[in-house]
Design an enzyme around this catalytic site. Structure first.
Site, PDB file in Angstrom:
ATOM      1  N   TYR A 138      -6.640   9.145   2.127  1.00  0.00           N
ATOM      2  CA  TYR A 138      -6.330   7.756   1.770  1.00  0.00           C
ATOM      3  C   TYR A 138      -5.281   7.657   0.666  1.00  0.00           C
ATOM      4  CZ  TYR A 138     -11.033   7.618   3.859  1.00  0.00           C
ATOM      5  OH  TYR A 138     -12.138   7.821   4.655  1.00  0.00           O
ATOM      6  N   HIS A 139      -4.304   8.568   0.692  1.00  0.00           N
ATOM      7  CA  HIS A 139      -3.197   8.544  -0.256  1.00  0.00           C
ATOM      8  C   HIS A 139      -1.865   8.493   0.502  1.00  0.00           C
ATOM      9  CE1 HIS A 139      -5.988  10.966  -3.180  1.00  0.00           C
ATOM     10  NE2 HIS A 139      -6.252   9.666  -3.208  1.00  0.00           N
ATOM     11  N   PRO A 140      -1.670   7.529   1.398  1.00  0.00           N
ATOM     12  CA  PRO A 140      -0.435   7.510   2.189  1.00  0.00           C
ATOM     13  C   PRO A 140       0.766   7.092   1.345  1.00  0.00           C
ATOM     14  CG  PRO A 140      -1.716   5.533   2.624  1.00  0.00           C
ATOM     15  CD  PRO A 140      -2.567   6.406   1.736  1.00  0.00           C
TER      16      PRO A 140
END
Length: 555
Positions: free
Chosen positions: A489-491
């Site tokens: 969840y670190h795009p």
């Protein structure tokens, strides 16, 4: 009538900030520090004043599935993962993902930003961006110490955990038994080692970007308000497309309460919708790969091939150990009774298990000793956590887990449109683990984490390693990775920053969209490459730096 109220009534402002995520809050809050400047923040979600957001453990409810605060996107099926989709939680609330995340404050490695500068992003070396990290941070641990790596009077509170879990301490002891060094400040001179995370909390409560940059003071009923007449925060307002006059962005069409209206910007339109929604808005406005736009019946305003390309995310996998202890979170009757007691403690003094961010300790390590910086992040979690095919929370019970995260994956994905309507979810294709090196690095990390988990400090506490058969041989381990690896969840990267001769660059180093006036993108989508750590603190740094560049351009 004041100038600010006239601007509000006319739907015209100096600056329109589209999206109240971490970067959007920072840039809007800083621009609004000039009293004569009117700033409107347009947010599709609602207010952030809810106990599930303020209470740190509330993230267990807000992240796991779509809801009022979370779009809960899913990627396209991924061939390298056996056709699985990747779950993609994304905010729909003031504060953006800082209202849903694990509150870990990490800047990344210093060389990450020097790499940006070497790619042509002048003004973005670590020496250039460090002042903006310092300006945003308010870290009481370093007050009066003169520490050159930390700020102590910024709007973003950063603190040590108030009530560290005893199992996190055991994890760190196990790390030393495995021969690793400890590090009490991942944001200091050296990132490598094992230690506790610093978190964006204040007095045991989540301190998100909205509290840091948008809210000022408290009303008598305890609710927060903006407190600045020149800062207008519009919730429940969905941006549909950008309005242009020639090559200049002059406004945005929004839908609010079922009614479409045009909001106008006298100076600039600042797109801050995040890594998925910022490219989506540009595409819906006719900016992007011409072939894709024409196929959806969108008039091409600018053929910009990089819009939506260059998607990167940290590759992650979790290994779990079941252990029947109520010091660890778990969906059991005994766990519920423990949490009831902890609720009373939290209400009394904001300490205890409810002040936990779950991911209390971790490490930055190298998969190979010859590397010049860590390429793996190991994260210790005081609960059993995994992707959607690991089993239900009730079935899992109590335990602890270890995330193994590849910090600089080579795989690249994309974001495209399903339709020209911004109210439809974008098409997200992570292309996770399509680069062979990513699998090899992840496997090296699994071996390091399991070695720590097997040290006496943890092993003596008991417990059962889940899916232990997956580690019996190399073939089984690779199958385990294909079945369970996911995004962290670190795009980043879908509106890449770069020079004009960079074919995939969407914005220049001042974050202006190539080919347009009065239009910038300000969020993690501008990152040309992933940084070695969580992306929340860098998002606010980007907002801080953008505000200075915007103010300089205005003069």
């Amino acid at each position: 009538m004041t100038a600010s109220s006239r601007a509000s009534a006319a739907g015209e402002f100096d600056y329109l900030v589209i999206g109240a995520g971490s970067a959007g809050c920072a840039v809007a809050g800083r621009l609004a520090e000039t009293p004569t400047t009117s700033v409107a923040v347009i947010e599709s979600g609602g207010p952030d004043d809810h106990y599930l957001i303020w209470t740190p453990v509330g993230l267990a409810k807000t992240v796991v599935k779509p809801g009022p605060y979370n779009y809960g996107y899913n990627s396209e099926p991924q061939a390298a993962l056996g056709g699985r989709t990747n779950y993609q939680p994304r905010r729909r609330v003031l504060g953006g993902s800082s209202s849903l995340n694990g509150m870990v404050y990490i800047r990344g490695h210093q060389r990450d930003y020097d790499d940006w500068a070497a790619l042509g992003c002048h003004g973005w070396s670590f020496e250039d961006v460090l002042p903006y990290f310092l300006r945003s941070e308010n870290n009481p641990r370093f007050a009066g110490t003169g520490n050159p790596w930390h700020g102590t009077d910024g709007p973003l509170y950063v603190n040590d955990l108030r009530s560290p879990n005893p199992f996190a301490q055991s994890f760190l002891k196990a790390a030393t038994q495995a021969g690793h060094k400890l590090n009490d400040d991942f944001n200091g001179a050296d990132q490598e080692g094992f230690g506790y995370y610093q978190v964006t909390q204040h007095n045991g409560e989540r301190w998100n970007a909205a509290r840091a940059y948008l809210h000022r003071g408290k009303t008598t009923d305890g609710r927060y308000n903006g407190g600045r007449p020149n800062l207008h925060v519009m919730t429940g307002a969905q941006a549909l497309r950008i309005v242009f006059e020639g090559r200049r962005a002059v406004g945005v069409v929004v839908a609010r309460d079922g009614v479409e209206q045009v909001l106008r910007a006298r100076r600039e339109v600042i797109v801050s919708g995040g890594v998925f929604n910022s490219p989506q808005l540009l595409l819906a406005s006719g900016i992007g790969p011409a072939g894709q736009l024409r196929a959806l019946g969108i008039d091409v305003r600018q053929d910009l091939p990089g819009v939506g390309e260059n998607l990167q995310d940290h590759l992650d996998i979790v290994i779990n150990t079941q252990l029947d202890s109520t010091d660890l979170f778990g969906a059991t009757l005994r766990g519920g009774l423990r949490l009831f007691k902890e609720m009373r403690r939290y209400r009394r003094d904001r300490t205890g298990m409810l002040s936990s961010n779950f991911v209390e300790a971790g490490a930055f390590v190298k998969s190979r000793p010859e590397l010049e910086r860590p390429d793996l992040n190991l994260v210790f979690t005081v609960a059993l956590i995994g992707n959607r095919n690991m089993g239900s929370r009730r079935k899992l019970g109590h335990g602890y887990s270890g995330h193994i995260c590849v910090l600089r994956p080579e795989s690249r994905g994309s974001v495209r449109l399903h339709s020209p309507d911004m109210r439809d979810a974008p098409r997200i294709d992570t292309q996770l683990m399509t680069a062979p090196r990513d699998m090899e690095t992840l496997i090296a990390g699994i071996h390091i984490m399991r070695d720590v988990f097997n040290q006496p400090a943890l092993r003596s506490l008991g417990g059962r390693e889940m899916k232990s058969e997956s580690f019996a041989d190399e073939a089984s381990l690779r199958e385990f990775v294909r079945a369970h690896a996911d995004c962290l969840y670190h795009p980043v990267g879908t509106c890449k920053m770069g020079a004009a001769n960079d074919r995939l660059a969407v914005v220049d180093p001042t974050l202006r969209v190539h080919g347009f006036d009065g239009l910038r993108v300000v969020d993690c989508s501008i990152m040309p490459t992933l940084i070695g750590g969580n992306t929340n603190a860098p998002a606010m740094m980007i907002g801080e730096k953008a505000a200075d560049m915007i103010r300089a351009a205005a003069h």
